[in-house]
Design a protein around this motif. Structure first.
Motif, mmCIF file in Angstrom:
data_model
loop_
_atom_site.group_PDB
_atom_site.id
_atom_site.type_symbol
_atom_site.label_atom_id
_atom_site.label_comp_id
_atom_site.label_asym_id
_atom_site.label_seq_id
_atom_site.Cartn_x
_atom_site.Cartn_y
_atom_site.Cartn_z
ATOM 1 N N CYS A 36 34.622 50.810 40.529
ATOM 2 C CA CYS A 36 34.975 49.587 41.238
ATOM 3 C C CYS A 36 36.492 49.471 41.366
ATOM 4 C CB CYS A 36 34.379 48.375 40.532
ATOM 5 S SG CYS A 36 34.568 48.374 38.753
ATOM 6 N N CYS A 37 36.925 48.914 42.481
ATOM 7 C CA CYS A 37 38.377 48.770 42.663
ATOM 8 C C CYS A 37 38.716 47.459 43.358
ATOM 9 C CB CYS A 37 38.969 49.968 43.377
ATOM 10 S SG CYS A 37 38.507 50.124 45.089
ATOM 11 N N GLY A 38 38.002 46.412 42.996
ATOM 12 C CA GLY A 38 38.364 45.080 43.465
ATOM 13 C C GLY A 38 39.525 44.550 42.636
ATOM 14 N N ASN A 41 38.581 44.107 38.921
ATOM 15 C CA ASN A 41 37.976 45.142 38.089
ATOM 16 C C ASN A 41 38.519 46.562 38.298
ATOM 17 O OD1 ASN A 41 36.834 45.564 40.586
ATOM 18 N ND2 ASN A 41 34.804 44.861 39.986
ATOM 19 N N TYR A 42 39.574 46.731 39.061
ATOM 20 C CA TYR A 42 40.111 48.070 39.309
ATOM 21 C C TYR A 42 40.534 48.757 38.011
ATOM 22 C CZ TYR A 42 44.649 45.894 38.657
ATOM 23 O OH TYR A 42 45.713 45.221 38.135
ATOM 24 N N ASP A 66 33.960 48.918 51.215
ATOM 25 C CA ASP A 66 33.153 47.757 50.859
ATOM 26 C C ASP A 66 31.700 48.182 50.742
ATOM 27 O OD1 ASP A 66 35.227 45.824 50.852
ATOM 28 O OD2 ASP A 66 35.203 45.824 53.040
ATOM 29 N N GLY A 71 28.784 44.435 45.178
ATOM 30 C CA GLY A 71 29.465 43.166 44.945
ATOM 31 C C GLY A 71 30.972 43.252 44.857
ATOM 32 N N CYS A 72 31.541 44.398 45.146
ATOM 33 C CA CYS A 72 32.995 44.558 45.124
ATOM 34 C C CYS A 72 33.338 45.833 45.892
ATOM 35 C CB CYS A 72 33.522 44.650 43.693
ATOM 36 S SG CYS A 72 33.050 46.158 42.815
ATOM 37 N N TRP A 74 34.399 49.546 46.368
ATOM 38 C CA TRP A 74 34.165 50.702 45.517
ATOM 39 C C TRP A 74 35.222 51.744 45.819
ATOM 40 C CZ3 TRP A 74 31.311 50.019 41.512
ATOM 41 C CH2 TRP A 74 30.909 51.102 40.733
#
Length: 143
Positions: A36-38, A41-42, A66, A71-72, A74
């Motif tokens: 994940c890389c939002g 949470n990255y 996306d 949910g975030c 990637w």
């Protein structure tokens, strides 16, 4: 990757180096999902995976897609030592659109999401994530 999971070895520096040395053809490209890389949470694994790849290949370019089901955004990394198209991350939108048109049957066009502008956007990560990628020092190894 889950640290105790069976796939974690696929993210070790040793695996990437042996893949590049023994498995990839000259000019070959490796793309791997990188977690994940939002904005929230990255830091969980994206920066570490990128740094491991950056230490295993001459070129490693992070990008995000996306994935609604996740949910975030990637993260992925595009990596190579040599490549016929080394500037793929910087192609202008018209060039990408022309390549799409040449590669995909007309009845399958237009694509729902991907085009030249979207291509460029994939590699445009937020500043806070770019900063974290540049500052990351951890490298995943089997030791």
């Amino acid at each position: 990757p889950i640290e105790a999971g069976p796939g974690v070895a696929l993210y070790f520096k040793e695996f990437y180096e042996s893949t590049a040395r023994d498995k990839m053809s000259e000019g070959g490209v490796l793309v791997t999902q990188s977690g994940c890389c939002g904005l929230l949470n990255y830091h969980e694994c994206f920066t570490t995976i990128h740094n491991t790849l950056r230490n295993s290949f001459e070129h490693a370019y992070p990008y995000a897609v996306d994935i609604p089901a996740f949910g975030c955004p990637w993260g992925y990394n595009l990596c190579y030592n040599s490549c016929a198209h080394p500037d793929v991350f910087n192609w202008d939108p018209k060039s990408v659109d022309d390549r799409i048109a040449a590669a995909i049957k007309p009845e399958c066009l237009p694509l729902h999401d991907y085009d030249g502008h979207r291509h460029r956007g994939l590699f445009s990560l937020p500043k806070v994530i770019r900063k974290a990628l540049a500052e990351e020092t951890k490298v995943m190894t089997k030791d």
